[in-house]
Design a protein around this motif. Structure first.
Motif, PDB file in Angstrom:
ATOM      1  N   ILE A 168     -22.827   0.088 -23.507  1.00  0.00           N
ATOM      2  CA  ILE A 168     -22.930  -1.464 -23.941  1.00  0.00           C
ATOM      3  C   ILE A 168     -22.427  -1.343 -25.433  1.00  0.00           C
ATOM      4  CG2 ILE A 168     -24.500  -3.376 -24.902  1.00  0.00           C
ATOM      5  CD1 ILE A 168     -25.977  -3.296 -22.249  1.00  0.00           C
ATOM      6  N   THR A 169     -21.717  -2.045 -25.980  1.00  0.00           N
ATOM      7  CA  THR A 169     -21.164  -2.111 -27.303  1.00  0.00           C
ATOM      8  C   THR A 169     -21.793  -3.384 -28.207  1.00  0.00           C
ATOM      9  OG1 THR A 169     -19.277  -1.108 -26.904  1.00  0.00           O
ATOM     10  CG2 THR A 169     -19.382  -2.342 -28.863  1.00  0.00           C
ATOM     11  N   LEU A 170     -22.729  -3.257 -28.964  1.00  0.00           N
ATOM     12  CA  LEU A 170     -23.538  -4.422 -29.703  1.00  0.00           C
ATOM     13  C   LEU A 170     -23.005  -4.019 -31.374  1.00  0.00           C
ATOM     14  CD1 LEU A 170     -26.883  -4.170 -28.386  1.00  0.00           C
ATOM     15  CD2 LEU A 170     -25.173  -5.773 -27.919  1.00  0.00           C
ATOM     16  N   SER A 171     -22.466  -5.133 -31.691  1.00  0.00           N
ATOM     17  CA  SER A 171     -22.026  -5.001 -33.142  1.00  0.00           C
ATOM     18  C   SER A 171     -21.434  -3.705 -33.510  1.00  0.00           C
ATOM     19  CB  SER A 171     -23.292  -5.402 -34.025  1.00  0.00           C
ATOM     20  OG  SER A 171     -23.095  -5.244 -35.569  1.00  0.00           O
ATOM     21  N   LYS A 172     -20.209  -3.292 -32.758  1.00  0.00           N
ATOM     22  CA  LYS A 172     -19.386  -2.038 -32.868  1.00  0.00           C
ATOM     23  C   LYS A 172     -20.418  -1.146 -32.791  1.00  0.00           C
ATOM     24  CE  LYS A 172     -16.397  -4.669 -36.434  1.00  0.00           C
ATOM     25  NZ  LYS A 172     -15.679  -4.441 -37.512  1.00  0.00           N
ATOM     26  N   ARG A 173     -21.589  -1.089 -32.301  1.00  0.00           N
ATOM     27  CA  ARG A 173     -22.288   0.180 -32.123  1.00  0.00           C
ATOM     28  C   ARG A 173     -22.510   0.365 -30.526  1.00  0.00           C
ATOM     29  NH1 ARG A 173     -28.248   2.396 -34.241  1.00  0.00           N
ATOM     30  NH2 ARG A 173     -28.362   3.921 -33.220  1.00  0.00           N
ATOM     31  N   GLU A 174     -22.362   1.631 -29.847  1.00  0.00           N
ATOM     32  CA  GLU A 174     -22.405   1.875 -28.761  1.00  0.00           C
ATOM     33  C   GLU A 174     -23.583   2.570 -28.180  1.00  0.00           C
ATOM     34  OE1 GLU A 174     -19.018   4.483 -27.878  1.00  0.00           O
ATOM     35  OE2 GLU A 174     -17.686   2.831 -28.039  1.00  0.00           O
ATOM     36  N   PHE A 175     -24.324   1.883 -27.087  1.00  0.00           N
ATOM     37  CA  PHE A 175     -25.530   2.393 -26.730  1.00  0.00           C
ATOM     38  C   PHE A 175     -25.198   2.946 -25.041  1.00  0.00           C
ATOM     39  CE2 PHE A 175     -26.666  -0.574 -29.676  1.00  0.00           C
ATOM     40  CZ  PHE A 175     -27.968   0.008 -30.541  1.00  0.00           C
ATOM     41  N   ASN A 176     -25.797   4.028 -24.522  1.00  0.00           N
ATOM     42  CA  ASN A 176     -25.813   4.576 -23.361  1.00  0.00           C
ATOM     43  C   ASN A 176     -26.997   4.044 -22.706  1.00  0.00           C
ATOM     44  OD1 ASN A 176     -23.359   5.778 -23.459  1.00  0.00           O
ATOM     45  ND2 ASN A 176     -24.315   7.507 -24.307  1.00  0.00           N
ATOM     46  N   GLY A 177     -26.732   3.627 -21.262  1.00  0.00           N
ATOM     47  CA  GLY A 177     -27.882   3.100 -20.517  1.00  0.00           C
ATOM     48  C   GLY A 177     -27.826   2.941 -19.181  1.00  0.00           C
ATOM     49  N   THR A 178     -28.852   2.591 -18.178  1.00  0.00           N
ATOM     50  CA  THR A 178     -28.536   2.469 -16.885  1.00  0.00           C
ATOM     51  C   THR A 178     -29.042   0.899 -16.446  1.00  0.00           C
ATOM     52  OG1 THR A 178     -29.541   4.608 -16.911  1.00  0.00           O
ATOM     53  CG2 THR A 178     -29.683   3.452 -14.899  1.00  0.00           C
ATOM     54  N   ILE A 179     -28.347   0.644 -15.590  1.00  0.00           N
ATOM     55  CA  ILE A 179     -28.685  -0.680 -15.014  1.00  0.00           C
ATOM     56  C   ILE A 179     -29.870  -0.627 -13.758  1.00  0.00           C
ATOM     57  CG2 ILE A 179     -27.703  -2.695 -13.533  1.00  0.00           C
ATOM     58  CD1 ILE A 179     -26.040  -2.244 -16.043  1.00  0.00           C
ATOM     59  N   CYS A 180     -30.971  -1.180 -14.390  1.00  0.00           N
ATOM     60  CA  CYS A 180     -32.173  -1.077 -13.628  1.00  0.00           C
ATOM     61  C   CYS A 180     -32.524  -2.526 -12.713  1.00  0.00           C
ATOM     62  CB  CYS A 180     -33.273  -0.782 -14.599  1.00  0.00           C
ATOM     63  SG  CYS A 180     -33.718  -2.128 -15.890  1.00  0.00           S
ATOM     64  N   SER A 181     -31.854  -3.504 -12.833  1.00  0.00           N
ATOM     65  CA  SER A 181     -32.060  -4.564 -12.169  1.00  0.00           C
ATOM     66  C   SER A 181     -30.729  -5.307 -12.262  1.00  0.00           C
ATOM     67  CB  SER A 181     -33.084  -5.390 -12.599  1.00  0.00           C
ATOM     68  OG  SER A 181     -32.977  -5.938 -14.022  1.00  0.00           O
ATOM     69  N   VAL A 182     -30.376  -6.330 -10.983  1.00  0.00           N
ATOM     70  CA  VAL A 182     -29.234  -7.281 -11.018  1.00  0.00           C
ATOM     71  C   VAL A 182     -29.727  -8.560 -10.408  1.00  0.00           C
ATOM     72  CG1 VAL A 182     -27.017  -7.726 -10.129  1.00  0.00           C
ATOM     73  CG2 VAL A 182     -27.804  -5.385 -11.089  1.00  0.00           C
ATOM     74  N   ARG A 183     -29.813  -9.508 -11.420  1.00  0.00           N
ATOM     75  CA  ARG A 183     -30.327 -10.670 -10.736  1.00  0.00           C
ATOM     76  C   ARG A 183     -29.409 -11.866 -10.920  1.00  0.00           C
ATOM     77  NH1 ARG A 183     -32.986 -14.979 -13.610  1.00  0.00           N
ATOM     78  NH2 ARG A 183     -33.187 -13.517 -15.269  1.00  0.00           N
ATOM     79  N   LYS A 184     -29.130 -12.414  -9.474  1.00  0.00           N
ATOM     80  CA  LYS A 184     -28.210 -13.406  -9.516  1.00  0.00           C
ATOM     81  C   LYS A 184     -28.525 -14.846 -10.275  1.00  0.00           C
ATOM     82  CE  LYS A 184     -24.901 -15.733  -6.257  1.00  0.00           C
ATOM     83  NZ  LYS A 184     -23.590 -15.728  -7.203  1.00  0.00           N
TER      84      LYS A 184
END
Length: 218
Positions: A168-184
Motif C-alpha cells: 500500500i502506498t500512502l502519501s508516497k510511503r510504501e507499506f507491506n501487508g497482508t489482506i486479512c479480510s474482504v467484505r463486499k
C-alpha cells in the motif's frame, strides 16, 4: 435507561470548546487536503457549525468545500490528555452572511480515542494497493496501529485476494501487508489489510499525516 447513540455522540461533541481549532480533512480528486479552522458549536443537536477556513489556511482548496462533500473532523482535547475526537460527515450547507460558516449534518458515530489505543481512526486518505501485479486506487477509510481498511470501487470479485501479500502506498510511503479480510459492499469492496510495520512506525506516520497535534500549539 441506557443512553442512545445520539446522546453518547452529543456528550463527546460537547467536549470540544467553542473557538478551539479543529482539523478538517477533505478528499480532492488527487489527494486529501487538511486545513485548520475554528469550531463554532452545535445547533439543536442537528448541525455542527465550523468557521469557513481563512484564505491563507485554505489556499487552493476552496473549490472542494461545497454542499454534499464528505469531510473528516478531528479535534484534540486539551483537557483530555491529548485524546482525539473524530467523526466523518457531509457538508450540509455553507453560509456567507453575516459570516462565512460551514454547517455539517449531525454524525451517526463520533469516536474518542488516543494514539496509544487500538481504536480505528477514520480518514479519507487516497491510497494505491498493489497486489497480484495489479495496481488499484482507493481510499483508506480507517487506520489503526496494526492495519487499514482499504475501500475500492470494483465490479470484479476480489474475494480471492484474501490471504495474499500486498503493498500500500500512502502519501508516497510504501507499506507491506497482508489482506486479512474482504467484505463486499454496494459497488465495491472493503479490504482489511494487516501491515508489516511496527507500532512505533505507525504512531509516527499517524501523527505526521493524520492527526494534527500541532493544533495544541497554535
Amino acid at each position: 435507561m441506557p443512553k442512545t447513540q445520539k446522546q453518547r455522540n452529543l456528550e463527546k461533541l460537547t467536549c470540544i470548546p467553542a473557538g478551539s481549532l479543529v482539523d478538517v480533512e477533505i478528499t480532492t480528486p488527487t489527494d486529501s487536503k487538511r486545513v485548520k479552522t475554528e469550531f463554532i458549536g452545535l445547533m439543536n443537536d442537528q448541525y455542527i457549525i465550523i468557521n469557513y477556513p481563512s484564505a491563507k489556511r485554505l489556499a487552493k482548496g476552496s473549490d472542494f468545500i461545497k454542499d454534499g462533500v464528505m469531510v473528516v473532523i478531528r479535534a484534540v482535547l486539551e483537557a483530555g490528555g491529548g485524546q482525539v475526537i473524530a467523526f466523518r460527515q457531509q457538508i450540509n450547507a455553507l453560509a456567507s452572511h453575516p459570516h462565512r460558516l460551514i454547517f455539517l449534518d449531525f454524525p451517526q458515530q463520533v469516536q474518542l480515542f488516543s494514539l496509544r489505543s487500538e481504536a480505528r481512526i477514520p480518514t479519507l486518505f487516497p491510497a494505491n494497493l498493489v497486489i497480484a501485479e495489479q495496481k488499484l486506487a482507493g481510499l483508506i477509510k480507517d487506520i489503526s496501529l496494526t492495519g487499514v481498511q482499504f475501500d475500492i470501487n470494483s465490479k470484479e470479485d476480489l474475494s480471492a485476494f484474501k490471504g495474499q501479500s500486498c503493498q500500500i502506498t500512502l502519501s508516497k510511503r510504501e507499506f507491506n501487508g497482508t489482506i486479512c479480510s474482504v467484505r463486499k459492499r454496494a459497488g465495491g469492496f472493503m479490504l482489511g489489510v494487516q501491515l508489516d510495520t511496527s507500532e512505533d512506525e505507525m504512531k509516527a506516520f499517524m501523527k505526521e499525516h493524520l492527526i494534527d497535534l500541532s493544533v495544541l500549539d497554535s
